[in-house]
Design a protein around this motif. Structure first.
Motif, short mmCIF file in Angstrom:
data_model
loop_
_atom_site.label_atom_id
_atom_site.label_comp_id
_atom_site.label_asym_id
_atom_site.label_seq_id
_atom_site.Cartn_x
_atom_site.Cartn_y
_atom_site.Cartn_z
N PHE A 85 32.07 -8.06 -6.78
CA PHE A 85 30.92 -7.44 -5.98
C PHE A 85 30.11 -6.68 -7.22
O PHE A 85 28.95 -6.04 -7.22
CB PHE A 85 30.99 -6.65 -4.70
CG PHE A 85 32.32 -6.44 -4.79
CD1 PHE A 85 32.01 -4.11 -5.46
CD2 PHE A 85 33.32 -6.20 -4.72
CE1 PHE A 85 32.96 -3.67 -5.61
CE2 PHE A 85 34.47 -5.50 -5.17
CZ PHE A 85 34.30 -4.00 -5.55
N LEU A 86 30.85 -6.44 -8.54
CA LEU A 86 30.58 -5.93 -8.92
C LEU A 86 29.77 -6.53 -10.66
O LEU A 86 28.62 -5.75 -10.69
CB LEU A 86 31.56 -4.70 -9.55
CG LEU A 86 32.95 -3.79 -9.44
CD1 LEU A 86 34.12 -3.86 -10.01
CD2 LEU A 86 31.44 -2.83 -8.93
N LEU A 140 24.79 -3.03 -16.30
CA LEU A 140 25.64 -1.90 -18.06
C LEU A 140 26.04 -2.72 -19.44
O LEU A 140 25.46 -1.88 -20.20
CB LEU A 140 26.67 -1.91 -17.82
CG LEU A 140 27.57 -0.83 -18.07
CD1 LEU A 140 27.35 0.61 -18.27
CD2 LEU A 140 29.04 -0.71 -17.63
N ILE A 158 25.81 -4.58 -11.38
CA ILE A 158 26.33 -3.55 -12.25
C ILE A 158 26.73 -3.87 -13.27
O ILE A 158 25.51 -3.33 -14.14
CB ILE A 158 26.69 -1.77 -11.25
CG1 ILE A 158 26.47 -0.82 -12.01
CG2 ILE A 158 28.16 -2.34 -10.73
CD1 ILE A 158 26.93 -0.19 -10.70
N PHE A 212 37.06 -10.60 -16.56
CA PHE A 212 37.78 -9.14 -15.66
C PHE A 212 37.22 -9.11 -13.41
O PHE A 212 37.78 -8.44 -13.34
CB PHE A 212 37.30 -7.87 -16.28
CG PHE A 212 37.33 -8.06 -17.66
CD1 PHE A 212 38.39 -7.01 -17.84
CD2 PHE A 212 36.64 -8.87 -18.49
CE1 PHE A 212 38.86 -6.87 -19.22
CE2 PHE A 212 37.27 -7.57 -20.10
CZ PHE A 212 38.04 -7.30 -20.60
N LEU A 242 36.61 -8.69 -7.70
CA LEU A 242 35.76 -8.15 -7.81
C LEU A 242 34.33 -8.25 -8.03
O LEU A 242 33.67 -7.55 -8.95
CB LEU A 242 36.01 -6.99 -9.25
CG LEU A 242 37.96 -6.60 -9.41
CD1 LEU A 242 37.74 -5.45 -10.24
CD2 LEU A 242 37.54 -5.57 -8.15
#
Lengths: 209, 286
Positions: free
Chosen positions: A87-88, A95, A91, A65, A85
Motif C-alpha cells: 500500500f506504500l 519519493l 508514495i 522492500f 507494505l
C-alpha cells in the motif's frame, strides 16, 4: 520466449498503449513542450531517460522492500515475517522518482555540461510527472520481471517521444495556418490531440501472436 | 499489526532519510556555480511551466533570458508586471533598452498609400510579403497587418484605422521585438531623447514614390539644401535624407526650416501630430 515477450511489450508500449494517446498520461508536457520541434525532442529524450531509470529502481524497491515475498530484505534482516507494505507503493515511488531525478540532474550538470544543456532543463519538469509514476505502477500491475520492466520503461518513453514529436511537427505547421481567432493556441492543439488519439486507436486492432 | 506499522514507518522513513542524505551530499559534491540571476528570475516568474514563451518551463525561460535567447518581456502569462521585474533583474541591458523607444518609419496608411492588390491570406505581414512582395503598391511601406502589434509584449503598439502601427510611448520599453518582427524594417529603435526622425524608408525616385504614396519621401533633397539647413545637418544618402544627430543634438529646432519645407511632410516629430504635406509646388521637382 523472453525475446518475444520483450518485443510484444515494446510494440504495445510505443503504439498500442501509447502513454499519451491511449492512457492519457503526461498530457501536461504534451501540450506545454510541443511548440518547437527541438524542445520536443529534448523533452522526449529526458522522459526516455527518466522512465528507464525509474522503472529499474522502483521495481527493485518494490520487490525487495514492499512485497511480502521470501526475498523481502526487511524480513531477512529483521527476522520477521515478510510484511505486506504494497500500500506504500504510490508514495514510495513518488519519493524515489523525485529524488532520483534530482540526483541525476546534479550529476549530469557537473559531469556533462553538454548533456545537461540538452536534457537538464527538462528534468525538473518530469520529477512528479504522472507518466513516470504510471510506468512504474504498470510494471508492478502487469507482473513484469526486471528486464521486462526496464524494456517497458524505455519503450514507453519512446512512445511518449513519438507522440510529442508528432505533435510538435503539427503545431509548427499550425503556426502558419489560418486558424479562427477563438481557436488559436491551446484550443486547436487540444482538438488536434484528440484527432491523434483517434488515429492511434487504430493500433488497438494490432494482433501479435 | 503493530510490527506492520513499525515496518511501514521504517521503510518510508528509511527511504526518505537515505534519499535526503544522498541529495544533500550530492549537492555538495556536484555543486556547480550558476548565474545568480537565473534563480532570481525564476522567483518572479509565474512558475506555471505553461510553455507559452516557447521555452520548456519557467527555469528554461529564466536561463534563456540570461543568455539573451528570450526577451525580458517573453513571459506571456506574466504580462507587463513580470516583464518589468525581469527587466529589473537583468539590470544594465534592460536599462540600455529602456532609453530607446520604438518608432514607425512609414506614414503611408490606407488613405495615403495605394494598394496594388487585394490580399486575403493569413493576417500577418511576414506571410503577406511572401505573396508577390505584399499587397501594398509601395515596395517599402508598412503592410499594416499588425505583426508588430502581435509581437509587442507590452501592448504598446496599436494599429490605427488606416492600418499603421501607433506606438504608445508610455508603454514602450524599447525591447525591440517589433523591430525583429517587421519584415520591412519599418519599426526602428530611436534613443528616447531624440525628437525627430524620417517617416519614410523608400529609396526610390520621386516619381515612383509619388505614384504610390502621397506622404513618401521623394528624395528632392530640399531638406538638405544649405539654404535651409547649414553645416550639413542633413545629408542625402541616395534618395533619402539622413539626419546628423551628433550635429543637431536631440531637439528638432535646428531642422525647423527643413521640416517645414519638406513637400511630403516626411519628418516626424515624436509626440506631435505629423506635419501635414503641403500642396505640391513646381519649384521642388528634382
Amino acid at each position: 520466449m523472453e525475446i518475444k515477450m520483450l518485443l510484444i511489450i515494446s510494440v504495445s508500449a510505443i503504439l498500442v498503449s501509447n502513454f499519451v494517446l491511449h492512457r492519457f498520461l503526461g498530457l501536461c508536457p504534451y501540450i506545454g513542450v510541443s511548440r518547437q520541434l527541438d524542445s520536443a525532442v529534448g523533452m522526449g529524450m529526458a522522459v526516455v531517460f527518466v522512465m528507464s531509470i525509474a522503472s529499474a529502481v522502483t521495481w527493485v524497491v518494490y520487490r525487495y522492500f514492499l512485497e511480502p515475498t521470501p526475498v523481502n530484505l526487511l524480513a531477512r534482516w529483521l527476522h520477521v515475517n515478510p510484511p505486506d507494505l504494497t500500500f506504500l507503493r504510490t508514495i514510495a515511488f513518488i519519493l524515489i522518482i523525485a529524488s532520483l531525478v534530482q540526483f541525476v540532474e546534479m550529476v549530469i550538470q557537473k559531469t556533462s555540461p553538454g548533456l545537461y544543456r540538452s536534457l537538464g532543463i527538462y528534468l525538473p519538469l518530469i520529477t512528479t510527472n504522472c507518466a513516470v509514476l504510471g510506468v512504474s505502477i504498470l510494471n508492478i500491475d502487469q507482473d513484469y520481471n526486471f528486464l521486462q520492466s526496464l524494456t517497458n520503461g524505455f519503450m514507453s518513453g519512446i512512445g511518449f517521444t513519438l507522440a510529442l514529436v508528432l505533435m510538435a511537427g503539427l503545431r509548427e505547421k499550425l503556426e502558419l495556418a489560418n486558424v479562427p481567432r477563438a481557436m488559436r493556441g491551446a484550443p486547436i492543439a487540444f482538438i488536434m490531440a484528440g484527432c491523434m488519439a483517434l488515429a492511434f486507436l487504430g493500433f488497438a486492432g494490432l494482433k501479435i501472436g | 499489526m503493530e510490527s506492520g506499522l513499525f515496518l511501514a514507518m521504517l521503510v518510508l522513513g528509511g527511504l526518505g532519510l537515505v534519499f535526503g542524505a544522498g541529495l544533500a551530499i550530492a549537492s555538495k559534491i556536484f555543486y556547480v556555480q550558476r548565474d545568480k540571476r537565473i534563480e532570481m528570475i525564476e522567483a518572479v516568474l509565474p512558475g506555471a511551466n505553461c510553455g507559452a514563451c516557447g521555452a520548456p518551463g519557467c527555469s528554461g525561460f529564466a536561463e534563456g533570458v540570461t543568455e539573451g535567447k528570450y526577451s525580458v518581456g517573453g513571459c506571456t502569462a506574466g504580462g507587463p508586471d513580470v516583464a518589468a521585474l525581469v527587466a529589473e533583474i537583468m539590470g544594465t541591458e534592460a536599462e540600455a533598452s529602456a532609453s530607446m523607444v520604438a518608432v514607425v518609419q512609414c506614414r503611408g496608411g490606407r488613405d495615403k498609400a495605394a494598394e496594388a492588390a487585394v490580399y486575403s491570406g493569413i493576417e500577418d505581414c511576414r506571410a503577406a510579403i511572401l505573396v508577390d512582395n505584399g499587397p501594398k503598391a509601395c515596395e517599402y511601406g508598412c503592410l499594416g497587418f499588425g505583426t508588430c502589434e502581435a509581437a509587442c509584449p507590452f501592448d504598446a503598439i496599436v494599429m490605427s484605422g488606416q492600418g499603421l502601427p501607433v506606438v504608445n510611448e508610455a508603454l514602450c520599453t524599447g525591447c525591440g521585438e517589433c523591430v525583429k518582427a517587421c519584415p520591412r524594417n519599418i519599426m526602428a529603435l530611436l534613443p528616447k531623447d531624440r525628437q525627430v526622425f524620417l517617416g519614410c524608408v523608400s529609396p526610390d525616385f520621386g516619381k515612383s514614390v509619388k505614384s504610390v504614396c502621397s506622404v513618401g519621401c521623394i528624395g528632392c533633397g530640399i531638406c538638405a539644401n544649405p539654404k535651409f539647413v547649414e553645416d550639413e545637418k542633413i545629408v542625402m544618402d541616395g534618395k533619402l535624407p539622413v539626419i546628423q544627430y551628433e550635429k543637431i543634438g536631440n531637439g528638432a529646432d535646428e531642422l525647423k526650416n527643413s521640416i517645414e519645407k519638406c513637400p511630403s511632410g516626411c519628418f516626424v516629430i515624436r509626440g506631435k501630430v505629423p506635419t501635414k504635406p503641403r500642396k505640391e509646388t513646381a519649384d521642388i521637382e528634382s
